[in-house]
Each structure stands twice: as structure tokens, then as C-alpha cells.
Design an enzyme around this catalytic site. Sequence first.
Site, PDB file in Angstrom:
ATOM      1  N   ASP A  26      -8.884  -6.797  -4.280  1.00 52.06           N
ATOM      2  CA  ASP A  26      -8.908  -5.591  -3.751  1.00 52.06           C
ATOM      3  C   ASP A  26      -9.062  -4.483  -4.442  1.00 52.06           C
ATOM      4  O   ASP A  26      -8.652  -4.290  -5.494  1.00 52.06           O
ATOM      5  CB  ASP A  26      -7.017  -5.860  -3.719  1.00 52.06           C
ATOM      6  N   HIS A  39      -7.968  -4.939  -0.070  1.00 53.03           N
ATOM      7  CA  HIS A  39      -6.878  -4.677   0.392  1.00 53.03           C
ATOM      8  C   HIS A  39      -6.058  -5.168   1.168  1.00 53.03           C
ATOM      9  O   HIS A  39      -4.294  -5.056   1.618  1.00 53.03           O
ATOM     10  CB  HIS A  39      -6.643  -3.237   0.576  1.00 53.03           C
ATOM     11  N   SER A  49       0.428  -1.292   0.092  1.00 55.65           N
ATOM     12  CA  SER A  49       0.208  -0.589   0.027  1.00 55.65           C
ATOM     13  C   SER A  49       0.685   1.102  -0.256  1.00 55.65           C
ATOM     14  O   SER A  49       1.846   1.514  -0.705  1.00 55.65           O
ATOM     15  CB  SER A  49      -1.087  -0.103   1.162  1.00 55.65           C
TER      16      SER A  49
END
Lengths: 361, 361
Positions: free
Chosen positions: A308, A341, A147
Site C-alpha cells: 500500500d 491500498h 482508509s
Amino acid sequence: MGDLPMNKKNKISEVKYFETNKTFKFENGETIENLTIAYTVNGRLNLNKDNAILVCHAFTGDSNVTLWWSNFVGKNKAIDINKYFVICSNVLGGCSGTTGPSSKKSKGNSYYGTDFPTFTIKDIVKAQKILIDYLGIKKLYCVVGGSMGGMQALQWTATYPDTIKKAIIIASSMTHSPMQIALNEIARQAITEDNEWYGGKYYGISSPDKGLALARMLGHITYMSEEYMREKFGRKRKKSLKYFTPSFEVENYLHYNGEKFTTRFDANSFLYLTKAMDFFDVRDEIKKIKTKKNISLNKVLIISFISDWLYPSSQSVDIVDAYNHSNIETEFHEIKSNYGHDAFLIKNEEQAKYIHNFLKS
Amino acid sequence: MGDLPMNKKNKISEVKYFETNKTFKFENGETIENLTIAYTVNGRLNLNKDNAILVCHAFTGDSNVTLWWSNFVGKNKAIDINKYFVICSNVLGGCSGTTGPSSKKSKGNSYYGTDFPTFTIKDIVKAQKILIDYLGIKKLYCVVGGSMGGMQALQWTATYPDTIKKAIIIASSMTHSPMQIALNEIARQAITEDNEWYGGKYYGISSPDKGLALARMLGHITYMSEEYMREKFGRKRKKSLKYFTPSFEVENYLHYNGEKFTTRFDANSFLYLTKAMDFFDVRDEIKKIKTKKNISLNKVLIISFISDWLYPSSQSVDIVDAYNHSNIETEFHEIKSNYGHDAFLIKNEEQAKYIHNFLKS
């Protein structure tokens, strides 16, 4: 260094603090003095100093990598601290030990608040480079991140391709899409519209907890997949006392996590870091790596997750394309996972195997 | 009725008001007096009174169907007012003429606010039925709705399968998923945490515009697809004066629409209607239609859009399954469109064709 006292569960690392004695200059030209960097090290740095791995944490993470990424970092884990010397520092502008908006200014007794210079992912990486230099490491074996951590790893490959050998970029993007920007803006708006925000000068007076909790609640939705939410919460509910209070389990989950978040995170750090992500755009720099000299970066592992929707696989495919443009070898895997995610944080044999093999190769 | 003064552009319909003289009883047992329903009619009711179509509006819509659904309702449109008598009423609990939280109580001079009874989609439909009775229509040729309008159409088929012949359900669901509930709860939280909300008793004093605007901004994200946002906004931006103000076009778009929304919508209606949607769960009722008597409902058209992630096609497939369970014939189309959930409002030849043919058949 590298010889840490660790508890029996091998999870909590001792946080160290390094205070720079040089002026830190931001990309925008502003400067601060006495930048302090909070970091942890795990494992032993070998004599050649060529077994160091820098793990870059995600948005609301911290330097305690053996805690938040215990599924992948530890003894005999994918990133094996028996073998590697693992460094993780709290990001510049964060709120877990490294200097940020909630820190006191070097002169006087006031807090930075929104006087803190606006910073970029490049500034965050620059601060990490200062730490790496301080630790006496000339070359990192690998930089890893998921991320926002992946953004830092991307920036490392672009800015210092002569200082790293490998990079692992998980569930990340070279640049935010309008949807990602839009979601961040809603979260920021929740904070800045909170009457307790006071233009960012709330330290010692109040705290925009309601806005920050709301921002976190929204975040949590985007970290999960619809399918996972269905499985975890369904439409289970209990009778609420008032009509406009939560009754569905998913509502209670969000409220609980939103409120909990306010006890550990600073609202201004939230604002600055989301802006740094939104302005991040490393695509052209990645494509120009090939024009740099003494490139030691030779391979990049890119991982995405099928569920995600916040950082969809298409953004990872874009990363692969950009590295290929710079003739950097890539290995890409889209992992089947239901977790959305958040998958990059959750135990996953496939992800562990890819990371382990990539580091070994 | 049916002989309306219309302007040259054939778009704005005259809004009429019908005040019921009977006590309106809600599903929860509470009652109100003098329920007023704002509605429009377009076209002419034929002698047999069998050409009436009820269009149910979506969440923030109103009775002016020739305005908000001009792509599909009008002369020679898919729902042709040369042929059909089209009725559309503002929903119970709304804020565009029909009695709701922002209305004054029948006794005294105070506003309902959060004293307004908590209502369901079933209550909304019950109010519509009262209007249909008042208009002297024994049988509706069709009930049509998109999104929350689709929920009403679903409820019509479940409660009054003896009063309608056909139904069209577009981009809708028999029940909200935890993600839909979660998104609504964030929006509600933005409103109820606004200091100007005052527990819903803000009329004449203030207005929780900041919270309502934030709620609407979030809504707008969910109405678009990621792909459409990419095409429409990309990463275009202009320099903002302050760092924590919008600079990307997508941010400015959301702020503009959020603020604009507060001039036309009531925050309490937002709260009540989203709760009504979250609690809506008509699946079992649909499956039990077959146990009812004198069923005139004989076919249902269901339409979804491939890029709609708020009401994904899987929810429409569930609707088809439920009707099949009740031996009601269905026709289902998933339309390729880039516009996300908003697609049902936007000009689309394919959708127009399906509606036109379904009504003709």
C-alpha cells in the site's frame, strides 16, 4: 433493530433512515436542520447492549457493509453477525442517503451544493454518535474502519474514548502526507475545472461527469500496487480506433471504472470528503487521550499492507506510537499482500484472523 | 560549429536550426517535408571527429542542455565541454524549435495539430541521426539521456550500435509499466477533455491550458518522492479564501508549476510524446543487438535512484539484463537520493563521478 430481513446471499442489507430533530452543529459553527442518516444494522443487539460494532466506511463507500465488506462482515465471518450487532451509516456529507451537498435544503426546494457547511472527520463521527445514541447504545464494543473509515475510528478513540472499548484501524493514517494531499488536489481540480461543475450548483442542470471520472481514474491508480497492475494488465492492448483513445488494457480499465463511478457518486461529495481527509490531523488528540476521564478504550488493532503506497505502513507505525504515548495497548500487523491500498477490502485469511481474534480477546 | 558564443555564466547556448531537404518518413509510413531540427552544440569537435556526445532530453526538455542539465554539462563538469563536443536537439514532435504538432505544415498556412503523424521513440532517434550526419559525425563517442532521454539512448544502442561507442541511460526504462501508462493516460485525458482542446485544432483559437496544467501537476507528483515532499512541504498551509482552492503549500506549488508550464509547452506535444513513451518497447531489440554487424558499442552505464518510484530501479536492472543478453558490458549504479525521479537533474557528486569516469575510461 437487529432483526433484519436479509436475502439468501446474506449480502444486501435494508437501508434505514433516521432523521434527527435537533439542529446539527458543525465544527466550524454552521448548522443544518433535519440531518438524515442512512444506516444498516446486521445481527442482534443483546440485552446488555454491549455487542455493538460500528463499521465506518471508506471514502466512496456506503452503509451497505455486508455488500462492500462481505469478505469480513457476515455470518461466521471475522465480524460475525451471529454474535455482534453491526452498524454502518453513510457518512455526513456523503451521497448514499445521509444528508450532504446533493441533498435538498430543509427550507425551500434548492440543493445545498457548495452551500453545504464545510465539515471534518470529527463532524462525521459526531453524526455517527447521534445515531448510536438514537439506537440506545451506551457503549460500542468496537469501532472499525479502513482508509477514511480508519480515520473515523481514530477520531472515535480521540473524541469518545469513554464510549468505545476497542478500535480497529486498517490501512489508514492520522494525517495526510503532502503526497496524499497532492493527489487529492489533482482529483479536485479535475472536477472544479469541468465546465459542468458550475461552482457546485449543477444539480438538476448538468453533472461534472468528465471531471469526476478523471478523479476516479486517478484514485484507482493509487488503490493498486505497481506489482498488481503488472500482473493484472501487463502491457496487453488492442488496437484503438483513434490514436488518442485508450488502447492498453489498463487504460480501458480506468476509463470503464471512471465512467461507472459517475453513476453512483456525487462530485461535490467527492470534493468535501477529500478536503475533510486532507485537513484531518488527529495526532495530538490521540496523544492526549490519556488526559481524558472514564476511558473505556483499552486496545487498538492496527493493520497495514506492505504494497500500500497510498497509506504506507509508516503511517500505521505512527499510529501505534501515538497510542503508546497515551498508554493505550496496541496490536500491529503489516500484512504481505500484493493488492496495494485496496487490500483491506479483498478476501484475506490473515486480516480475517487478526480481526476475529482481536474481537474475541 | 563548436565555437559558440556563450554568456558569462556558461549556461545559455545559441539554438541553431537545421532544415532537412529530404522527405522524413515515419515508422508508420507517413511523411513530412522540411523537417526542422532545433539543436545546440557546445565545445569543439576535434579533428578526428571522435569526441562528440549526444545528450537526449527528457519529456519536457529542450535543446538547451547547458541550461537544464547545467549540473552535469559545462566546462569542467562531468560532461566537460573543454573536452567533448556536446550536441543536444529538441525532439521530433516537440515544441521548442523542432517540427511538431504546433508547427505549420510545409504547404499552406495551417498547423499540423493532430494531423501530425503519430511518431515513436525510433522516429525521434532517426531525426537525431539525420542531424548527426549533417554535422559530419560518423561515430558518436557517447549518447546520454535521462528518463525519456534514456529511452532515446536505449533506442540508439538498438538501432545504431555501429554508430556509437558508449551509452549512458539514467532513470529510464525499456518499456512503460501499466502504472506509467495509467498515469500518462490520466494526464492525456485531462487535456483531451478540456473544452479548449478542440480535437487538437486549437492553434490560433484557444489553448487547453487548464487540462495541460492539470496534466503537469500530476507529473510533478510523480517526479518527487514522498519523503522529499514531506521535507519540502510537510503540511504547511495558509488560509485560502475559498474552501475548494489550494491552501496547503504542496497544492500551491503544483498549481504554480502547472500554470507556468502552459506558457512553455504545447498540449499536443504532450499527448504525442506520452504516447510515444507508452508504446516504446525496446527490450527485444536490445537483446538482438548481438546479431548486428560492425558493433562499435562496447559499454553502457546505467544509473537509477532509490527514491524514484516512477522509473524504479527494477526497470534499470532489466536494462542491465537485456544488454548482458547481447554481451554488451554494463556498469550499473543505484544512487541513494531523496529526490525521486527528478534526481537525475539535480546536483549529485556521485552521479557526476560515475558519468565522468565512464566517459574517461
